[in-house]
Design a protein around this motif. Structure first.
Motif, PDB file in Angstrom:
ATOM      1  N   HIS A 305       0.720  -1.251  -0.055  1.00 28.39           N
ATOM      2  CA  HIS A 305       0.488  -0.136   0.028  1.00 28.39           C
ATOM      3  C   HIS A 305       0.963   1.292   0.087  1.00 28.39           C
ATOM      4  CE1 HIS A 305      -4.038  -1.861   0.718  1.00 28.39           C
ATOM      5  NE2 HIS A 305      -2.635  -3.021   1.049  1.00 28.39           N
ATOM      6  N   ALA A 308      -0.902   4.374  -1.521  1.00 23.44           N
ATOM      7  CA  ALA A 308      -2.067   5.071  -0.491  1.00 23.44           C
ATOM      8  C   ALA A 308      -1.245   6.693  -0.510  1.00 23.44           C
ATOM      9  CB  ALA A 308      -2.033   3.944   0.457  1.00 23.44           C
ATOM     10  N   GLY A 310      -3.351   8.075   1.936  1.00 22.44           N
ATOM     11  CA  GLY A 310      -2.772   8.381   3.868  1.00 22.44           C
ATOM     12  C   GLY A 310      -2.758   7.294   4.374  1.00 22.44           C
ATOM     13  N   VAL A 311      -2.838   7.243   5.888  1.00 20.50           N
ATOM     14  CA  VAL A 311      -2.542   5.755   6.563  1.00 20.50           C
ATOM     15  C   VAL A 311      -3.837   6.328   7.689  1.00 20.50           C
ATOM     16  CG1 VAL A 311      -1.104   4.525   7.958  1.00 20.50           C
ATOM     17  CG2 VAL A 311      -0.182   5.789   5.679  1.00 20.50           C
ATOM     18  N   ALA A 312      -4.642   6.072   7.857  1.00 20.18           N
ATOM     19  CA  ALA A 312      -5.734   5.684   8.533  1.00 20.18           C
ATOM     20  C   ALA A 312      -5.386   4.481   9.437  1.00 20.18           C
ATOM     21  CB  ALA A 312      -6.598   5.379   8.327  1.00 20.18           C
ATOM     22  N   ARG A 337       2.778  11.216   4.074  1.00 17.82           N
ATOM     23  CA  ARG A 337       1.446  11.565   3.643  1.00 17.82           C
ATOM     24  C   ARG A 337       1.155  11.482   4.839  1.00 17.82           C
ATOM     25  NH1 ARG A 337       1.200   5.160   2.046  1.00 17.82           N
ATOM     26  NH2 ARG A 337       2.961   4.130   3.318  1.00 17.82           N
ATOM     27  N   ARG A 339      -1.734  11.460   8.130  1.00 14.15           N
ATOM     28  CA  ARG A 339      -1.902   9.747   9.253  1.00 14.15           C
ATOM     29  C   ARG A 339      -2.842  10.068  10.001  1.00 14.15           C
ATOM     30  NH1 ARG A 339       3.485   9.707   7.911  1.00 14.15           N
ATOM     31  NH2 ARG A 339       4.838  10.682   9.715  1.00 14.15           N
ATOM     32  N   PHE A 395     -13.389  11.369   8.647  1.00 18.48           N
ATOM     33  CA  PHE A 395     -12.520  10.962   7.112  1.00 18.48           C
ATOM     34  C   PHE A 395     -12.879  11.408   6.258  1.00 18.48           C
ATOM     35  CE2 PHE A 395     -10.931   8.084  10.206  1.00 18.48           C
ATOM     36  CZ  PHE A 395      -9.411   7.864   9.311  1.00 18.48           C
ATOM     37  N   ALA A 399     -10.696  10.113   1.699  1.00 18.35           N
ATOM     38  CA  ALA A 399      -9.640   9.951   1.955  1.00 18.35           C
ATOM     39  C   ALA A 399     -10.531   8.347   2.403  1.00 18.35           C
ATOM     40  CB  ALA A 399      -9.119  10.073   4.033  1.00 18.35           C
ATOM     41  N   THR A 402      -9.075   6.674  -0.523  1.00 17.97           N
ATOM     42  CA  THR A 402      -8.155   6.562  -1.487  1.00 17.97           C
ATOM     43  C   THR A 402      -6.571   6.072  -0.492  1.00 17.97           C
ATOM     44  OG1 THR A 402      -7.198   8.934  -0.654  1.00 17.97           O
ATOM     45  CG2 THR A 402      -8.310   8.683  -3.142  1.00 17.97           C
ATOM     46  N   TRP A 403      -7.195   6.003   1.338  1.00 16.54           N
ATOM     47  CA  TRP A 403      -6.836   5.731   2.437  1.00 16.54           C
ATOM     48  C   TRP A 403      -6.596   4.487   2.370  1.00 16.54           C
ATOM     49  CZ3 TRP A 403      -5.886   9.379   6.404  1.00 16.54           C
ATOM     50  CH2 TRP A 403      -5.596  11.001   6.286  1.00 16.54           C
ATOM     51  N   ASN A 430      -8.140  -2.407   1.041  1.00 12.51           N
ATOM     52  CA  ASN A 430      -7.803  -1.143   1.911  1.00 12.51           C
ATOM     53  C   ASN A 430      -7.901  -1.642   3.086  1.00 12.51           C
ATOM     54  OD1 ASN A 430      -6.559   0.170  -0.472  1.00 12.51           O
ATOM     55  ND2 ASN A 430      -8.572   1.431  -1.265  1.00 12.51           N
TER      56      ASN A 430
END
Length: 439
Positions: A305, A308, A310-312, A337, A339, A395, A399, A402-403, A430
């Motif tokens: 990933h 990606a 962003g990172v959640a 990115r 997060r 979010f 997001a 795309t996260w 994802n």
């Protein structure tokens, strides 16, 4: 090896006996007799291949996740058990009780005692094994159950192969008999790998406890340092089986997510909550205590990933451990990115590394949101649980599309959050999650 190839390889192994039986050219028998032989062939093949779905082979669990691996192991074992236990009752064609006069390739069912008794033993032991598996909680310690389960399963498999090659119409064929014994050898090697070879390898790379510190209510950080070697190669999101104060060859191992980051150096840090057994004695462990590590395992990594947006990170309780590893490494790599961490706990005093999280959120790409189910008076943050409404508040729609979303926490929370994310349009590919409870 990609997950799709692993699935195809598994299907090939389990279906191979059926294909080899089909091309032998025997005269067809009544449908029920052929069905009885078919489910027995498939069930025995599944049981033999099950040994590599034990969760301790990184080539498998590292591709599809430990929780998926173990869930498949459970479901397939139950299906195979039903097949094996059912197959004697399906036979309806000609039968002979005269020993020696009905060779395995003949049309009548062979009741020769030489071939029948291993099947009876395997049938009875398999039923007992399944009953013990379903009722093991509260009866056996997990470590002891795991060893006993593996040994009993190998005994069942051995008697099953002996029965098939002596009494089976199709398994009497030399090629199919060779396949059965080959699969049995792989099964035996799997147990040997887990309980003998891997411990011997661990003994050559010892660790020691370098620090034990209290992080929150009933929650500790355990730090292990390598002794005489450079440590472990791992990635954020991996976990390890560790044994502390035991011999390298020991059943007392526990799986814990790694909270340190590779950039932190060779030491490994774990966030562990007191839940009984080993974890209830964490505060008594002294620095210098010898330890052993079997790692890395798991698939909660961001390798696939990297694109990606962003990172959640959504964590519950000590599920913060792999999130800390991710955050520490992302900062060390200067990853630009955005997060966002949603961190759920029951009370404020259960929050782990709160000061560190706040410091990482200041002036950086990280946003931290705490969710408390029992908030103190005057609490202004999120309350209750991580629901679809909570996720929507933090979010944006872009997001969600795309996260990448990384989940770790108690199984009920994981399932609820996963369902909420998918209801909001997050693609399953994802969503990364892994759990250590498979009941």
């Amino acid at each position: 090896m990609p997950a799709a190839l692993l699935v195809l390889f598994y299907l090939g192994l389990t279906c191979a006996p059926l294909v080899m039986a089909a091309v032998q050219g025997h005269a067809p028998r009544p449908l029920r007799d052929e069905l009885a032989s078919g489910v027995a062939l498939a069930g025995l093949a599944i049981i033999l291949v099950e040994f590599v779905l034990s969760g301790r082979f990184r080539v498998i669990s590292g591709r599809i996740g430990m929780d998926v691996t173990m869930r498949l192991h459970q479901l397939l074992a139950r299906a195979a058990t039903v097949m094996i236990l059912l197959h004697p009752y399906l036979y309806a064609g000609p039968q002979s009780l005269r020993a020696g006069l009905t060779p395995p390739g003949s049309a009548p069912l062979n009741f020769d005692w030489l071939g029948l008794w291993p099947g009876i033993v395997a049938w009875l032991l398999l039923g007992a094994l399944m009953v013990m598996a379903l009722g093991r909680n509260g009866v056996f310690r997990h470590e002891h159950w795991r060893a006993m389960h593996g040994i009993m399963a190998l005994i069942v498999a051995g008697f099953g192969v002996l029965h098939a090659t002596r009494a089976g119409r199709y398994s009497a064929d030399p090629a199919l008999a060779m396949l059965w014994w080959g699969l049995f050898a792989v099964a035996a090697f799997s147990l040997l790998w887990v309980y003998v070879i891997k411990p011997a390898m661990k003994a050559r790379r010892p660790w020691r406890v370098s620090a034990v510190s209290r992080l929150a209510d009933r929650t500790w950080e355990l730090c292990l340092s390598p002794v005489g070697h450079k440590g472990l190669r791992y990635r954020p999101g991996h976990f390890a089986w560790i044994s502390v104060g035991k011999l390298a060859v020991s059943l007392d191992e526990n799986p814990f997510s790694i909270a340190s980051a590779p950039a932190d150096g060779p030491d490994l840090r774990f966030v562990i909550k007191e839940l009984g057994d080993f974890t209830s004695r964490l505060g008594e462990i002294k620095p210098g205590t010898p330890s052993y590590v079997d790692a890395p395992f798991g698939s909660l990594t961001l390798d696939r990933h990297r694109d990606a947006a962003g990172v959640a990170l959504i964590a519950g309780g000590v599920g913060i451990a792999p999130m800390l590893s991710h955050l520490r490494q992302l900062d060390a790599d200067a990853d630009p990115r955005p997060r966002l961490l949603l961190y759920a706990n029951r009370t404020v005093d259960q929050i782990v590394c709160g000061a560190e999280l706040d410091a990482r959120a200041k002036g950086g790409p990280l946003q931290v949101t705490h969710v408390l189910s029992e908030p103190p008076e005057g609490w202004t943050g999120e309350t209750g649980f991580v629901t679809a409404e909570v996720i929507q508040r933090h979010f944006a729609q872009d997001a969600l599309r795309t996260w990448v979303f990384v989940l770790c926490g108690p199984p009920p929370m994981l399932h609820a959050v996963e369902k909420a994310l998918m209801s909001l349009g997050v693609a399953p590919k994802n969503i990364l999650l892994e759990q250590f409870s498979y009941d």
